[in-house]
Design an enzyme around this catalytic site. Structure first.
Site, PDB file in Angstrom:
ATOM      1  N   ASN A 281       8.293  -7.761   4.058  1.00 60.09           N
ATOM      2  CA  ASN A 281       8.606  -7.089   2.794  1.00 60.09           C
ATOM      3  C   ASN A 281       9.673  -6.042   3.109  1.00 60.09           C
ATOM      4  O   ASN A 281       9.357  -4.957   3.599  1.00 60.09           O
ATOM      5  CB  ASN A 281       7.334  -6.448   2.234  1.00 60.09           C
ATOM      6  CG  ASN A 281       7.566  -5.752   0.901  1.00 60.09           C
ATOM      7  OD1 ASN A 281       8.709  -5.647   0.431  1.00 60.09           O
ATOM      8  ND2 ASN A 281       6.503  -5.264   0.299  1.00 60.09           N
TER       9      ASN A 281
ATOM     10  N   GLY B  58      -1.340   1.238  -9.131  1.00 56.53           N
ATOM     11  CA  GLY B  58      -0.989   1.915  -7.874  1.00 56.53           C
ATOM     12  C   GLY B  58       0.008   3.005  -8.206  1.00 56.53           C
ATOM     13  O   GLY B  58      -0.109   3.661  -9.238  1.00 56.53           O
TER      14      GLY B  58
ATOM     15  N   ARG C 114       7.123   6.977 -13.017  1.00 61.46           N
ATOM     16  CA  ARG C 114       7.908   6.289 -14.060  1.00 61.46           C
ATOM     17  C   ARG C 114       7.299   6.540 -15.433  1.00 61.46           C
ATOM     18  O   ARG C 114       6.080   6.611 -15.575  1.00 61.46           O
ATOM     19  CB  ARG C 114       7.944   4.789 -13.806  1.00 61.46           C
ATOM     20  CG  ARG C 114       8.651   4.404 -12.534  1.00 61.46           C
ATOM     21  CD  ARG C 114       8.719   2.879 -12.412  1.00 61.46           C
ATOM     22  NE  ARG C 114       8.957   2.490 -11.034  1.00 61.46           N
ATOM     23  CZ  ARG C 114       8.286   1.527 -10.395  1.00 61.46           C
ATOM     24  NH1 ARG C 114       7.345   0.837 -11.015  1.00 61.46           N
ATOM     25  NH2 ARG C 114       8.567   1.246  -9.147  1.00 61.46           N
TER      26      ARG C 114
ATOM     27  N   ARG D  80      -5.129  11.139  -6.446  1.00 62.20           N
ATOM     28  CA  ARG D  80      -6.145  11.980  -5.794  1.00 62.20           C
ATOM     29  C   ARG D  80      -5.881  13.451  -6.086  1.00 62.20           C
ATOM     30  O   ARG D  80      -6.800  14.213  -6.386  1.00 62.20           O
ATOM     31  CB  ARG D  80      -6.125  11.746  -4.268  1.00 62.20           C
ATOM     32  CG  ARG D  80      -6.785  10.454  -3.865  1.00 62.20           C
ATOM     33  CD  ARG D  80      -6.436  10.085  -2.455  1.00 62.20           C
ATOM     34  NE  ARG D  80      -5.013   9.723  -2.355  1.00 62.20           N
ATOM     35  CZ  ARG D  80      -4.501   8.984  -1.394  1.00 62.20           C
ATOM     36  NH1 ARG D  80      -5.260   8.564  -0.415  1.00 62.20           N
ATOM     37  NH2 ARG D  80      -3.223   8.681  -1.383  1.00 62.20           N
TER      38      ARG D  80
ATOM     39  N   GLU E 101      -8.514   0.185  -6.858  1.00 62.05           N
ATOM     40  CA  GLU E 101      -9.481  -0.146  -5.820  1.00 62.05           C
ATOM     41  C   GLU E 101     -10.282   1.061  -5.367  1.00 62.05           C
ATOM     42  O   GLU E 101     -11.404   0.908  -4.877  1.00 62.05           O
ATOM     43  CB  GLU E 101      -8.750  -0.739  -4.601  1.00 62.05           C
ATOM     44  CG  GLU E 101      -8.151  -2.100  -4.878  1.00 62.05           C
ATOM     45  CD  GLU E 101      -7.156  -2.544  -3.808  1.00 62.05           C
ATOM     46  OE1 GLU E 101      -7.283  -2.103  -2.652  1.00 62.05           O
ATOM     47  OE2 GLU E 101      -6.255  -3.331  -4.151  1.00 62.05           O
ATOM     48  N   ASN E 102      -9.683   2.262  -5.509  1.00 60.85           N
ATOM     49  CA  ASN E 102     -10.308   3.436  -4.885  1.00 60.85           C
ATOM     50  C   ASN E 102     -10.919   4.448  -5.826  1.00 60.85           C
ATOM     51  O   ASN E 102     -11.754   5.243  -5.399  1.00 60.85           O
ATOM     52  CB  ASN E 102      -9.264   4.159  -4.021  1.00 60.85           C
ATOM     53  CG  ASN E 102      -8.874   3.334  -2.820  1.00 60.85           C
ATOM     54  OD1 ASN E 102      -9.727   2.964  -2.028  1.00 60.85           O
ATOM     55  ND2 ASN E 102      -7.601   3.026  -2.711  1.00 60.85           N
TER      56      ASN E 102
ATOM     57  N   GLU F 187      -1.275  -9.250  -1.454  1.00 65.17           N
ATOM     58  CA  GLU F 187      -0.020  -9.963  -1.712  1.00 65.17           C
ATOM     59  C   GLU F 187       0.468 -10.690  -0.461  1.00 65.17           C
ATOM     60  O   GLU F 187       1.029 -11.780  -0.550  1.00 65.17           O
ATOM     61  CB  GLU F 187       1.038  -8.963  -2.215  1.00 65.17           C
ATOM     62  CG  GLU F 187       0.716  -8.458  -3.622  1.00 65.17           C
ATOM     63  CD  GLU F 187       1.367  -7.130  -3.969  1.00 65.17           C
ATOM     64  OE1 GLU F 187       0.842  -6.081  -3.530  1.00 65.17           O
ATOM     65  OE2 GLU F 187       2.378  -7.134  -4.671  1.00 65.17           O
TER      66      GLU F 187
HETATM   67  P1  ADP Z   1       2.093   1.118  -4.360  1.00 63.22           P
HETATM   68  O1  ADP Z   1       2.366   0.913  -5.806  1.00 63.22           O
HETATM   69  O2  ADP Z   1       3.053   2.066  -3.697  1.00 63.22           O
HETATM   70  O3  ADP Z   1       1.833  -0.154  -3.578  1.00 63.22           O
HETATM   71  P2  ADP Z   1      -0.719   1.642  -3.962  1.00 63.22           P
HETATM   72  O4  ADP Z   1      -1.246   0.425  -4.613  1.00 63.22           O
HETATM   73  O5  ADP Z   1      -0.891   1.792  -2.504  1.00 63.22           O
HETATM   74  O6  ADP Z   1       0.771   1.945  -4.360  1.00 63.22           O
HETATM   75  O7  ADP Z   1      -1.420   2.886  -4.698  1.00 63.22           O
HETATM   76  C1  ADP Z   1      -1.071   4.201  -4.395  1.00 63.22           C
HETATM   77  C2  ADP Z   1      -1.873   5.112  -5.313  1.00 63.22           C
HETATM   78  O8  ADP Z   1      -3.269   4.929  -5.061  1.00 63.22           O
HETATM   79  C3  ADP Z   1      -1.574   6.599  -5.119  1.00 63.22           C
HETATM   80  O9  ADP Z   1      -1.239   7.204  -6.352  1.00 63.22           O
HETATM   81  C4  ADP Z   1      -2.900   7.151  -4.641  1.00 63.22           C
HETATM   82  O10 ADP Z   1      -3.150   8.395  -5.168  1.00 63.22           O
HETATM   83  C5  ADP Z   1      -3.888   6.185  -5.216  1.00 63.22           C
HETATM   84  N1  ADP Z   1      -5.172   6.313  -4.516  1.00 63.22           N
HETATM   85  C6  ADP Z   1      -5.479   5.971  -3.259  1.00 63.22           C
HETATM   86  N2  ADP Z   1      -6.767   6.329  -2.987  1.00 63.22           N
HETATM   87  C7  ADP Z   1      -7.264   6.919  -4.114  1.00 63.22           C
HETATM   88  C8  ADP Z   1      -8.514   7.511  -4.473  1.00 63.22           C
HETATM   89  N3  ADP Z   1      -9.518   7.564  -3.639  1.00 63.22           N
HETATM   90  N4  ADP Z   1      -8.633   8.032  -5.707  1.00 63.22           N
HETATM   91  C9  ADP Z   1      -7.619   8.001  -6.589  1.00 63.22           C
HETATM   92  N5  ADP Z   1      -6.430   7.443  -6.301  1.00 63.22           N
HETATM   93  C10 ADP Z   1      -6.248   6.916  -5.080  1.00 63.22           C
END
Ligand code: ADP
Length: 398
Positions: A7, A211, A242, A286, A335-336, A385
Site C-alpha cells: 500500500n 476510522g 474532512r 479517543r 472496532e474499538n 483489506e
Molecule cells: P485510517 O482511516 O487512517 O485507516 P483507522 O481505521 O486506523 O484509520 O482508525 C483510526 C481512528 O480510530 C482514530 O481516530 C482513532 O482515534 C480511532 N480509535 C482507535 N482506538 C480507539 C478507541 N479505543 N476508541 C475510540 N477511537 C479509537
C-alpha cells in the site's frame, strides 16, 4: 504461495507478506518519510526474529521496496530465504474510475489505464503507480495485481452514482460518485454473511467503516447499491478532519469573504474540518471521548454529529434497500469504541435493534453485539483489506 501486499502512499509504504496456505501474516512493516530522509519499521511475525525499527535513507520508493525485500530475506530479520519465494505482489490502488470493477493483473495496458484515472485521485494514484513501478524495478517479472478502493462500488445503479449536474460532466469528464473503502466494505460484508450462516445473495447489509476516514455502504444481495463517499473521499459523514457533506455555496461564501484560493479552501475542508474542526480538540476519537467526558461541549457536539450522521445515512440506506438484515461496524473507531457503537445503535430502535452491552464491550474479534432477539443483527468485524488484496492476487495469478 506467498504474497506481498503493498500500500504505497506519497511518502510512505505499508506492506505485509502473507502465506496463502494458512493466510498467516509472516511479516509486516511501514516505510515512512520516503523522499525526505527515511525510516523503516519491519516486524517479523514468524520465526521469533527481532523487530527492525531504524532510520535509513529512502530517497525514492525503489529504495523503500529494496529495503523491504532486504529485510524480508535477511538472516537476522527475514521470514523467507530469498526473493524467489515471493510468488506475487498485490497493490492497493485508490482509484480505478469506471474502468475497473474488479481486481486485475497489472500489464502495460493496465498501467496506462491507471494513468488515465490519475486526475480523479491526484494525490493517491501517482503514489500507487510509483509503488508499482518501484516493485517492477526491484522484483522484475514477479506477477502483480492491482486491487482498487473504488471497484466494489461499480455495481451502484445510475440513480445512486449520478450527481444532478448537467449530464455532459458525467459523459465527458467522468464526474459521478465513485466511493472508496470498497475493499473493506467487501471484506466485512462477506464475513458478515459467513457469520450469519447465509449466502450474501440473500442479505441486505449496511457496513459502517469508521476510522480517520469514514464511509457507509449499502450492500443489497452482495452488491454495493450506494455509498457515502463520492467523487472524492471528502463527502458523506463528518470525519476526523474532512467536512463530509457541505453546501457548495459555503465554499463560495468563505472564498469571497477570506480571499482563500481553491487550494487553501480544500485544505481547510480536507485537513481542518470534521470532528477536529468542530471540537477544536483533536481528530482522534479517543481524545474526543476523553474531552467530552471532562465536559468539553464542542467535543460532545462533534461526537454527537458523527453519531447522528452515521445513523442518518444508514437510515437512508434502509429506505434504499427497503429493509436491512444486519449492520456492521468496522475500522479504528468502529472496532474499538464501544461508546460510539452504542450511541449510533441507539438511533436504530425503529429497526428493532437491541444491543447486548456485554458483547459490545469486547474487542478484537468478529462478534455479534446485538441480542439474539434483535430484529436486525449488529456485528463488529475487524476489517482486513490486506487479506482481500492477497486473496484477489492469488486468484488472479493462479
Ligand atoms: P485510517 O482511516 O487512517 O485507516 P483507522 O481505521 O486506523 O484509520 O482508525 C483510526 C481512528 O480510530 C482514530 O481516530 C482513532 O482515534 C480511532 N480509535 C482507535 N482506538 C480507539 C478507541 N479505543 N476508541 C475510540 N477511537 C479509537
Amino acid at each position: 504461495m506467498k504474497i506481498l501486499v503493498i500500500n504505497a502512499g506519497s511518502s510512505s509504504l505499508k506492506y505485509q507478506l502473507i502465506d496463502m496456505e494458512t493466510e498467516q501474516v509472516m511479516a509486516k512493516g511501514l516505510c515512512e518519510r520516503i523522499g525526505i530522509d527515511g525510516h523503516l519499521k519491519h516486524t517479523p511475525l514468524v520465526g521469533g526474529k527481532p523487530v527492525f525499527n531504524e532510520d535509513l535513507p529512502l530517497p525514492t520508493h525503489s529504495e523503500a521496496i529494496a529495503a523491504v525485500i532486504d529485510k524480508l530475506t535477511s538472516a537476522e530479520y527475514g521470514v523467507v530465504a530469498s526473493m524467489s519465494e515471493i510468488d506475487a505482489v498485490g497493490h492497493r490502488v485508490v482509484h480505478g474510475g469506471e474502468k475497473f470493477a474488479s481486481s486485475v493483473k497489472i500489464d502495460d495496458a493496465v498501467m496506462a489505464a491507471l494513468e488515465e484515472c490519475t486526475p480523479f485521485a491526484p494525490l493517491h494514484n501517482p503514489a500507487n503507480i510509483t509503488g508499482i513501478n518501484a516493485c517492477k524495478a526491484v522484483m522484475g517479472d514477479v506477477p502483480m495485481v492491482a486491487v482498487f478502493d473504488t471497484a466494489f462500488h461499480q455495481t451502484m445503479p445510475g440513480k445512486a452514482y449520478m450527481y444532478a449536474l448537467p449530464y455532459e460532466y458525467y459523459q465527458n469528464d467522468g464526474i459521478r460518485r465513485y466511493g472508496f473503502h470498497g475493499t473493506s466494505h467487501r471484506y466485512v460484508s462477506s464475513r458478515c454473511a459467513e457469520l450469519m450462516g447465509k449466502p450474501i445473495e440473500e442479505l441486505k447489509l449496511i457496513s459502517c467503516h469508521m476510522g480517520n476516514g469514514s464511509s457507509i455502504c449499502a450492500i443489497d444481495h452482495g452488491k454495493c447499491v450506494d455509498t457515502s463517499m463520492g467523487f472524492t473521499p471528502l463527502v458523506g459523514l463528518p470525519m476526523g478532519t474532512r467536512c463530509g457533506d457541505l453546501d457548495a455555496g459555503v465554499i463560495q461564501f468563505l472564498m469571497n469573504k477570506y480571499g482563500y484560493s481553491i487550494d487553501e479552501m480544500l485544505n481547510i475542508l480536507n485537513k481542518k474540518s470534521g470532528v477536529l474542526g468542530v471540537s477544536g480538540v483533536s481528530s482522534d476519537f479517543r481524545d474526543l471521548d476523553a474531552a467530552a467526558e471532562k465536559g468539553n461541549d464542542r467535543a460532545r457536539l462533534a461526537l454527537d454529529m458523527f453519531h447522528y450522521w452515521v445513523a442518518k445515512v444508514a437510515g437512508s440506506y434502509v429506505a434504499a434497500m427497503n429493509g436491512v438484515d444486519a449492520i456492521i461496524y468496522t475500522a479504528g473507531v468502529g472496532e474499538n469504541s464501544a461508546e460510539t457503537r452504542a450511541a449510533i445503535s441507539s438511533y436504530f430502535g425503529y429497526l428493532g435493534v437491541e444491543i447486548d452491552s456485554e458483547a459490545n464491550s469486547k474487542r478484537g474479534e468478529d462478534i455479534m453485539i446485538s441480542t439474539p432477539d434483535s430484529k436486525v443483527k449488529v456485528f463488529v468485524i475487524p476489517t482486513n483489506e490486506e487479506l482481500v488484496i492477497a486473496r484477489d492476487t492469488r486468484d488472479i495469478v493462479a
